[in-house]
Design a protein around this motif. Sequence first.
Motif, PDB file in Angstrom:
ATOM      1  N   LEU A  39       1.271   6.589 -13.918  1.00  0.00           N
ATOM      2  CA  LEU A  39       1.005   7.839 -13.202  1.00  0.00           C
ATOM      3  C   LEU A  39       1.736   9.028 -13.828  1.00  0.00           C
ATOM      4  N   THR A  40       3.014   8.880 -14.092  1.00  0.00           N
ATOM      5  CA  THR A  40       3.762  10.019 -14.632  1.00  0.00           C
ATOM      6  C   THR A  40       3.430  10.309 -16.091  1.00  0.00           C
ATOM      7  N   ASN A  41       2.654   9.436 -16.716  1.00  0.00           N
ATOM      8  CA  ASN A  41       2.182   9.711 -18.078  1.00  0.00           C
ATOM      9  C   ASN A  41       0.971  10.631 -18.097  1.00  0.00           C
ATOM     10  N   ILE A  42       0.391  10.890 -16.929  1.00  0.00           N
ATOM     11  CA  ILE A  42      -0.711  11.839 -16.848  1.00  0.00           C
ATOM     12  C   ILE A  42      -0.099  13.233 -16.916  1.00  0.00           C
ATOM     13  N   PHE A  64       5.109  -1.047  -7.986  1.00  0.00           N
ATOM     14  CA  PHE A  64       4.830   0.372  -7.773  1.00  0.00           C
ATOM     15  C   PHE A  64       5.678   1.232  -8.704  1.00  0.00           C
ATOM     16  N   ARG A  65       6.946   0.887  -8.856  1.00  0.00           N
ATOM     17  CA  ARG A  65       7.806   1.641  -9.764  1.00  0.00           C
ATOM     18  C   ARG A  65       7.258   1.580 -11.187  1.00  0.00           C
ATOM     19  N   VAL A 112       0.843  -1.188   0.000  1.00  0.00           N
ATOM     20  CA  VAL A 112       0.000   0.000   0.000  1.00  0.00           C
ATOM     21  C   VAL A 112       0.880   1.241   0.000  1.00  0.00           C
ATOM     22  N   VAL A 113       0.565   2.159  -0.903  1.00  0.00           N
ATOM     23  CA  VAL A 113       1.328   3.395  -1.039  1.00  0.00           C
ATOM     24  C   VAL A 113       0.352   4.570  -1.032  1.00  0.00           C
ATOM     25  N   VAL A 123      -2.761   3.752  -3.341  1.00  0.00           N
ATOM     26  CA  VAL A 123      -2.395   2.841  -4.417  1.00  0.00           C
ATOM     27  C   VAL A 123      -2.134   1.459  -3.836  1.00  0.00           C
ATOM     28  N   LEU A 124      -2.629   0.438  -4.504  1.00  0.00           N
ATOM     29  CA  LEU A 124      -2.417  -0.944  -4.061  1.00  0.00           C
ATOM     30  C   LEU A 124      -1.805  -1.746  -5.202  1.00  0.00           C
TER      31      LEU A 124
END
Length: 152
Positions: free
Chosen positions: A126-129, A118-119, A66-67, A110-111
């Motif tokens: 995520l970083t593509n948003i 996660f990486r 979980v993050v 985030v799960l």
Amino acid sequence: MIFDANDKKLLHYLQEDSKQTNKELASKLHLSVTAVYERIKKLEKEGFIEKYVALINKDKIGKSFVVFCHIKLMQHTQDYVIKFEREVAKLDEVLECYHLSGDYDYLLKVLVENMTAFRAFMVTKLTNISHISSTHSMFVINEVKHTTGIRI
């Protein structure tokens, strides 16, 4: 709608275990089965009960990492906010997303399976948003309390 002590108790019992039969609930509430059925239907119709779900044991399905991820947008324009929210809602790994006040604009829960997953999520999804200025992630060491029940 009149919302009384029996409705509160009924919601409490349903939050503990929504698979209880109306007969079991009637016994606990000292009401007839028909009265319990009618109360449940009323609570559903009035929107007190939104839906019934099964809570999955994340360890059993191999997704126990979980993050919590803070997100800062480049700008706070309506276009950036709407686009970010639309895109993040599509991400299966994101269980919850909150628009916040303060230093960061959003908090994501985030799960995933592990740090490697996660990486991969961060790099490929995520970083593509667009319009994300920065992120700050915190990894859960131990879940001290987790509940879905709301005290009424």
